[in-house]
Write an enzyme that holds these catalytic residues in place. Sequence first.
Site, short mmCIF file in Angstrom:
data_model
loop_
_atom_site.label_atom_id
_atom_site.label_comp_id
_atom_site.label_asym_id
_atom_site.label_seq_id
_atom_site.Cartn_x
_atom_site.Cartn_y
_atom_site.Cartn_z
N ASP A 5 0.84 -1.20 0.00
CA ASP A 5 0.00 0.00 0.00
C ASP A 5 0.87 1.25 0.00
O ASP A 5 1.72 1.42 0.88
CB ASP A 5 -0.91 -0.01 1.23
N TYR A 51 2.78 10.00 -0.17
CA TYR A 51 3.90 9.38 0.55
C TYR A 51 5.23 9.66 -0.13
O TYR A 51 6.29 9.50 0.48
CB TYR A 51 3.73 7.85 0.63
N LYS A 111 -3.07 5.88 -3.96
CA LYS A 111 -4.16 6.80 -3.64
C LYS A 111 -3.97 8.15 -4.29
O LYS A 111 -2.84 8.63 -4.44
CB LYS A 111 -4.26 6.98 -2.12
N HIS A 119 -7.88 9.53 -1.64
CA HIS A 119 -7.23 9.51 -0.32
C HIS A 119 -8.00 10.29 0.74
O HIS A 119 -7.98 9.93 1.92
CB HIS A 119 -5.82 10.10 -0.46
#
Length: 291
Positions: free
Chosen positions: A51, A56, A85, A117
């Site tokens: 994931d 990120y 996401k 997200h």
Amino acid sequence: MEQHGVLQQTVTLNNGVTMPLLGLGTFRLKGLENLTRAVDAALECGYRSFDTASVYRNEGDLGQALHQLLPKYGLRRSDIFITSKLSPADLGEGAGKACLRSLTELGCDYFDLYLIHWPGKQGWRSDDSRNRAAREESWKAMEDLYQSGTIKALGVSNYTETHLSQLLGSCRVPPAVLQVEFHPLLPQAALLSWCKRNGIHLQAYSSLGCGDLLEKEEVKKVANVYGCTPSQILLKWALRQGVGVIPKASAPERITENFRVWDLELTNSEAEDLNGDGTEKRYCWDPTGVA
């Protein structure tokens, strides 16, 4: 599916796609060396789900690590499940291009699962009424990518029951997954029940309460009974309810430890003992005020 003698537990989503119930979360995992070490440990012990997210900023490193390591374990892209996401900055008209950018970063042709997200657009107030239209526009773009096979399953993250009801009222393709903060101090029983009634799989993030729950006496007490770790108890608490988990870890021993939960069984009484006094505690973001 069995890898290295470990039975991989899965869930069949509402569109027939099979997803592992336990995956490796990569929030705050940065740098190719760190991602490579984590992915290597994960693949070795049996993880087949990873994931990530645009925010990120590690999609490229994760993609490189997987490309490098899959052959080591005799695996192909089709043997693993990749989730990413949509960034809140791209909510709205930029959603389709953002998804394709993420695919390029990862070096993949498709996502197994792609999520919105956050239900609001970055830079807008939570109560801005335009958020709803931006969500709908994003979903339409994702539906087009789903129809073309670029995304195998669609979902959302941090949506409330209200956001989900709005989505179900306007979508062509219903969401298959809802990813939310979920742990004994935020059990979200009503939301979980709603998702089960509507055929949406609930997946937990922050299962360990950002580490805080590992120190709770009631968690340590149950862990001592089974001779296992508090993190294993917390993950099993969710899994026994049919909720998927994606614990983030960087140390190989912790990654392996988190995967070894399938033989652990909690009694109903023990699971109940883990719950708090009914006062819900969020360690992450609260989406309830997003219009």
